[in-house]
Design a protein around this motif. Structure first.
Motif, PDB file in Angstrom:
ATOM      1  N   ASP A  20      -7.817  71.527   7.263  1.00  0.00           N
ATOM      2  CA  ASP A  20      -7.123  71.538   8.559  1.00  0.00           C
ATOM      3  C   ASP A  20      -6.004  72.574   8.574  1.00  0.00           C
ATOM      4  OD1 ASP A  20      -5.325  70.470   6.843  1.00  0.00           O
ATOM      5  OD2 ASP A  20      -4.943  68.644   7.992  1.00  0.00           O
ATOM      6  N   ASN A  21      -6.140  73.624   7.770  1.00  0.00           N
ATOM      7  CA  ASN A  21      -5.137  74.690   7.638  1.00  0.00           C
ATOM      8  C   ASN A  21      -3.920  74.265   6.816  1.00  0.00           C
ATOM      9  OD1 ASN A  21      -6.612  76.525   9.196  1.00  0.00           O
ATOM     10  ND2 ASN A  21      -5.777  75.678  11.074  1.00  0.00           N
ATOM     11  N   SER A  22      -3.829  72.989   6.482  1.00  0.00           N
ATOM     12  CA  SER A  22      -2.685  72.505   5.704  1.00  0.00           C
ATOM     13  C   SER A  22      -3.125  71.981   4.341  1.00  0.00           C
ATOM     14  CB  SER A  22      -1.951  71.397   6.475  1.00  0.00           C
ATOM     15  OG  SER A  22      -1.274  71.940   7.594  1.00  0.00           O
ATOM     16  N   CYS A  23      -4.306  72.417   3.874  1.00  0.00           N
ATOM     17  CA  CYS A  23      -4.853  71.843   2.641  1.00  0.00           C
ATOM     18  C   CYS A  23      -3.932  72.072   1.449  1.00  0.00           C
ATOM     19  CB  CYS A  23      -6.255  72.371   2.360  1.00  0.00           C
ATOM     20  SG  CYS A  23      -6.362  74.167   2.193  1.00  0.00           S
ATOM     21  N   LEU A  24      -3.296  73.246   1.376  1.00  0.00           N
ATOM     22  CA  LEU A  24      -2.400  73.500   0.243  1.00  0.00           C
ATOM     23  C   LEU A  24      -1.292  72.449   0.203  1.00  0.00           C
ATOM     24  CD1 LEU A  24      -0.880  76.793  -1.032  1.00  0.00           C
ATOM     25  CD2 LEU A  24       0.641  74.955  -0.362  1.00  0.00           C
ATOM     26  N   PHE A  25      -0.660  72.203   1.343  1.00  0.00           N
ATOM     27  CA  PHE A  25       0.483  71.281   1.391  1.00  0.00           C
ATOM     28  C   PHE A  25       0.027  69.845   1.120  1.00  0.00           C
ATOM     29  CE2 PHE A  25       1.080  74.845   4.311  1.00  0.00           C
ATOM     30  CZ  PHE A  25       2.157  75.453   3.700  1.00  0.00           C
ATOM     31  N   ASN A  26      -1.106  69.467   1.692  1.00  0.00           N
ATOM     32  CA  ASN A  26      -1.585  68.103   1.493  1.00  0.00           C
ATOM     33  C   ASN A  26      -2.112  67.893   0.074  1.00  0.00           C
ATOM     34  OD1 ASN A  26      -0.912  67.047   4.019  1.00  0.00           O
ATOM     35  ND2 ASN A  26      -2.717  67.955   4.960  1.00  0.00           N
ATOM     36  N   ALA A  27      -2.672  68.942  -0.531  1.00  0.00           N
ATOM     37  CA  ALA A  27      -3.095  68.837  -1.935  1.00  0.00           C
ATOM     38  C   ALA A  27      -1.878  68.657  -2.835  1.00  0.00           C
ATOM     39  CB  ALA A  27      -3.891  70.079  -2.349  1.00  0.00           C
ATOM     40  N   VAL A  28      -0.816  69.422  -2.565  1.00  0.00           N
ATOM     41  CA  VAL A  28       0.421  69.265  -3.337  1.00  0.00           C
ATOM     42  C   VAL A  28       1.006  67.863  -3.114  1.00  0.00           C
ATOM     43  CG1 VAL A  28       2.827  70.034  -3.570  1.00  0.00           C
ATOM     44  CG2 VAL A  28       0.978  71.728  -3.455  1.00  0.00           C
ATOM     45  N   ALA A  37       1.979  67.486   4.840  1.00  0.00           N
ATOM     46  CA  ALA A  37       2.080  68.896   5.213  1.00  0.00           C
ATOM     47  C   ALA A  37       3.322  69.186   6.056  1.00  0.00           C
ATOM     48  CB  ALA A  37       0.824  69.336   5.954  1.00  0.00           C
ATOM     49  N   THR A  38       3.586  68.395   7.070  1.00  0.00           N
ATOM     50  CA  THR A  38       4.713  68.661   7.972  1.00  0.00           C
ATOM     51  C   THR A  38       6.021  68.660   7.188  1.00  0.00           C
ATOM     52  OG1 THR A  38       3.508  67.652   9.785  1.00  0.00           O
ATOM     53  CG2 THR A  38       5.875  67.916  10.078  1.00  0.00           C
ATOM     54  N   GLU A  39       6.182  67.644   6.338  1.00  0.00           N
ATOM     55  CA  GLU A  39       7.412  67.526   5.543  1.00  0.00           C
ATOM     56  C   GLU A  39       7.556  68.707   4.578  1.00  0.00           C
ATOM     57  OE1 GLU A  39       8.868  64.666   1.944  1.00  0.00           O
ATOM     58  OE2 GLU A  39       7.724  63.714   3.557  1.00  0.00           O
ATOM     59  N   LEU A  40       6.467  69.093   3.920  1.00  0.00           N
ATOM     60  CA  LEU A  40       6.561  70.163   2.918  1.00  0.00           C
ATOM     61  C   LEU A  40       6.737  71.528   3.573  1.00  0.00           C
ATOM     62  CD1 LEU A  40       4.024  68.949   0.215  1.00  0.00           C
ATOM     63  CD2 LEU A  40       6.514  68.679   0.300  1.00  0.00           C
ATOM     64  N   ARG A  41       6.173  71.708   4.745  1.00  0.00           N
ATOM     65  CA  ARG A  41       6.444  72.955   5.483  1.00  0.00           C
ATOM     66  C   ARG A  41       7.945  73.061   5.797  1.00  0.00           C
ATOM     67  NH1 ARG A  41       2.011  75.680   7.695  1.00  0.00           N
ATOM     68  NH2 ARG A  41      -0.011  74.623   7.615  1.00  0.00           N
ATOM     69  N   GLN A  42       8.556  71.925   6.149  1.00  0.00           N
ATOM     70  CA  GLN A  42       9.996  71.932   6.454  1.00  0.00           C
ATOM     71  C   GLN A  42      10.820  72.241   5.205  1.00  0.00           C
ATOM     72  OE1 GLN A  42      10.203  68.054   8.230  1.00  0.00           O
ATOM     73  NE2 GLN A  42       9.737  68.804  10.276  1.00  0.00           N
ATOM     74  N   VAL A  43      10.391  71.699   4.066  1.00  0.00           N
ATOM     75  CA  VAL A  43      11.064  71.999   2.786  1.00  0.00           C
ATOM     76  C   VAL A  43      11.050  73.503   2.534  1.00  0.00           C
ATOM     77  CG1 VAL A  43      10.757  71.842   0.265  1.00  0.00           C
ATOM     78  CG2 VAL A  43      10.669  69.762   1.677  1.00  0.00           C
ATOM     79  N   ASP A  64       4.302  76.329  11.553  1.00  0.00           N
ATOM     80  CA  ASP A  64       3.129  76.218  12.437  1.00  0.00           C
ATOM     81  C   ASP A  64       1.980  75.582  11.649  1.00  0.00           C
ATOM     82  OD1 ASP A  64       0.803  76.580  13.890  1.00  0.00           O
ATOM     83  OD2 ASP A  64       1.277  78.636  14.478  1.00  0.00           O
ATOM     84  N   PRO A  65       1.485  74.409  12.072  1.00  0.00           N
ATOM     85  CA  PRO A  65       0.446  73.711  11.311  1.00  0.00           C
ATOM     86  C   PRO A  65      -0.868  74.487  11.210  1.00  0.00           C
ATOM     87  CG  PRO A  65       0.855  72.607  13.414  1.00  0.00           C
ATOM     88  CD  PRO A  65       1.934  73.634  13.248  1.00  0.00           C
ATOM     89  N   GLU A  66      -1.016  75.546  11.997  1.00  0.00           N
ATOM     90  CA  GLU A  66      -2.245  76.350  11.923  1.00  0.00           C
ATOM     91  C   GLU A  66      -2.202  77.395  10.809  1.00  0.00           C
ATOM     92  OE1 GLU A  66      -5.032  76.024  14.033  1.00  0.00           O
ATOM     93  OE2 GLU A  66      -3.989  74.176  14.545  1.00  0.00           O
ATOM     94  N   LYS A  67      -1.016  77.624  10.222  1.00  0.00           N
ATOM     95  CA  LYS A  67      -0.887  78.711   9.243  1.00  0.00           C
ATOM     96  C   LYS A  67      -1.128  78.206   7.832  1.00  0.00           C
ATOM     97  CE  LYS A  67       0.269  81.713  12.410  1.00  0.00           C
ATOM     98  NZ  LYS A  67      -0.371  81.120  13.586  1.00  0.00           N
ATOM     99  N   TRP A  68      -1.728  79.083   7.020  1.00  0.00           N
ATOM    100  CA  TRP A  68      -2.115  78.705   5.665  1.00  0.00           C
ATOM    101  C   TRP A  68      -1.019  79.063   4.670  1.00  0.00           C
ATOM    102  CZ3 TRP A  68      -7.841  80.737   5.029  1.00  0.00           C
ATOM    103  CH2 TRP A  68      -8.602  80.300   6.119  1.00  0.00           C
ATOM    104  N   GLY A  69      -0.935  78.275   3.597  1.00  0.00           N
ATOM    105  CA  GLY A  69       0.008  78.585   2.529  1.00  0.00           C
ATOM    106  C   GLY A  69      -0.671  79.303   1.374  1.00  0.00           C
ATOM    107  N   GLY A  70       0.151  79.857   0.460  1.00  0.00           N
ATOM    108  CA  GLY A  70      -0.371  80.558  -0.707  1.00  0.00           C
ATOM    109  C   GLY A  70       0.655  80.585  -1.822  1.00  0.00           C
ATOM    110  N   ALA A  71       0.736  81.719  -2.518  1.00  0.00           N
ATOM    111  CA  ALA A  71       1.551  81.811  -3.732  1.00  0.00           C
ATOM    112  C   ALA A  71       3.038  81.557  -3.475  1.00  0.00           C
ATOM    113  CB  ALA A  71       1.364  83.188  -4.369  1.00  0.00           C
TER     114      ALA A  71
END
Length: 208
Positions: free
Chosen positions: A13-21, A32-38, A68-75
């Motif tokens: 759902d574009n937030s897999c990195l955050f939800n996996a973490v 995901a929402t909380e970790l994006r804010q962090v 933005d919940p549509e954006k992907w995370g990385g390194a």
């Protein structure tokens, strides 16, 4: 240590990195929402470290972008989250079987593991046996004096190499994909990301 390393699938759902973490760190795959804010708070608090040169965009622009919940995370996001939790994050890449370790320079005493297929992150955990319920998962591992996590590391690598043999990854530079929503064809990760960002469609299938 008895058991098997298993891949815990995280929703695409574009937030897999955050939800996996969130899953490996907190046993919660809805963070995901909380970790994006962090991440946004960390970046905005240190504009010198997180400069435009480092982020690829202006500091405040990046902070709005990562929320933005549509954006992907990385390194960048993984290194910030490793420091946030005070644990190393090992990210295994199926295509190359490479392991990128985030937070290693801080000598953290624990490590968690993710697996990446070129487009998507899932969680790795130690389970007492195949198909055991997730509540038995061990997700956090002690880092030894030799900076490994012992036999678990070998088991994780075996799983990654098995996925590699099965070609369970996406060659993100050259693959051809078809959007499962509108059936348009795209080539390479760049086009896929652009299409996903333009349309919100994230259901791609590889085709030859």
């Amino acid at each position: 240590m008895e058991g098997v390393v298993v891949r815990r699938v995280i929703p695409s759902d574009n937030s897999c990195l955050f939800n996996a973490v969130g899953y490996v760190m907190d046993n919660d795959n809805q963070k995901a929402t909380e970790l994006r804010q962090v991440i946004a708070a960390t970046v905005s608090s240190d504009p010198e470290k997180y400069s435009e040169a480092f982020l690829g965009k202006k500091n405040e622009e990046y902070c709005a972008w990562i929320l933005d919940p549509e954006k992907w995370g990385g390194a960048i996001e993984l290194s910030i989250l490793a420091d946030h939790y005070g644990r190393e994050i090992a990210a295994y890449d199926i295509q190359t079987s490479r392991c990128d370790l985030y937070g290693q320079e801080s000598n953290y005493q624990e490590r968690v593991m993710l697996i990446y297929d070129g487009l998507h992150y899932d969680a790795l955990a130690m389970s007492p046996f195949d198909d055991a319920p997730e509540e038995f998962d061990q997700r956090i591992f002690a880092v030894r004096k030799d900076r490994t996590i012992g036999p678990v590391e070998g088991l994780a690598l075996n799983l990654v190499k098995d996925q590699q043999r099965k070609r369970s990854y996406t060659d993100t530079a050259n693959f051809t994909l078809r959007c499962g929503v509108c059936q348009i064809g795209v080539i390479g990760q760049k086009e896929a990301v652009e299409h996903a960002q333009a349309t919100g469609h994230v259901n791609f299938q590889e085709y030859k």
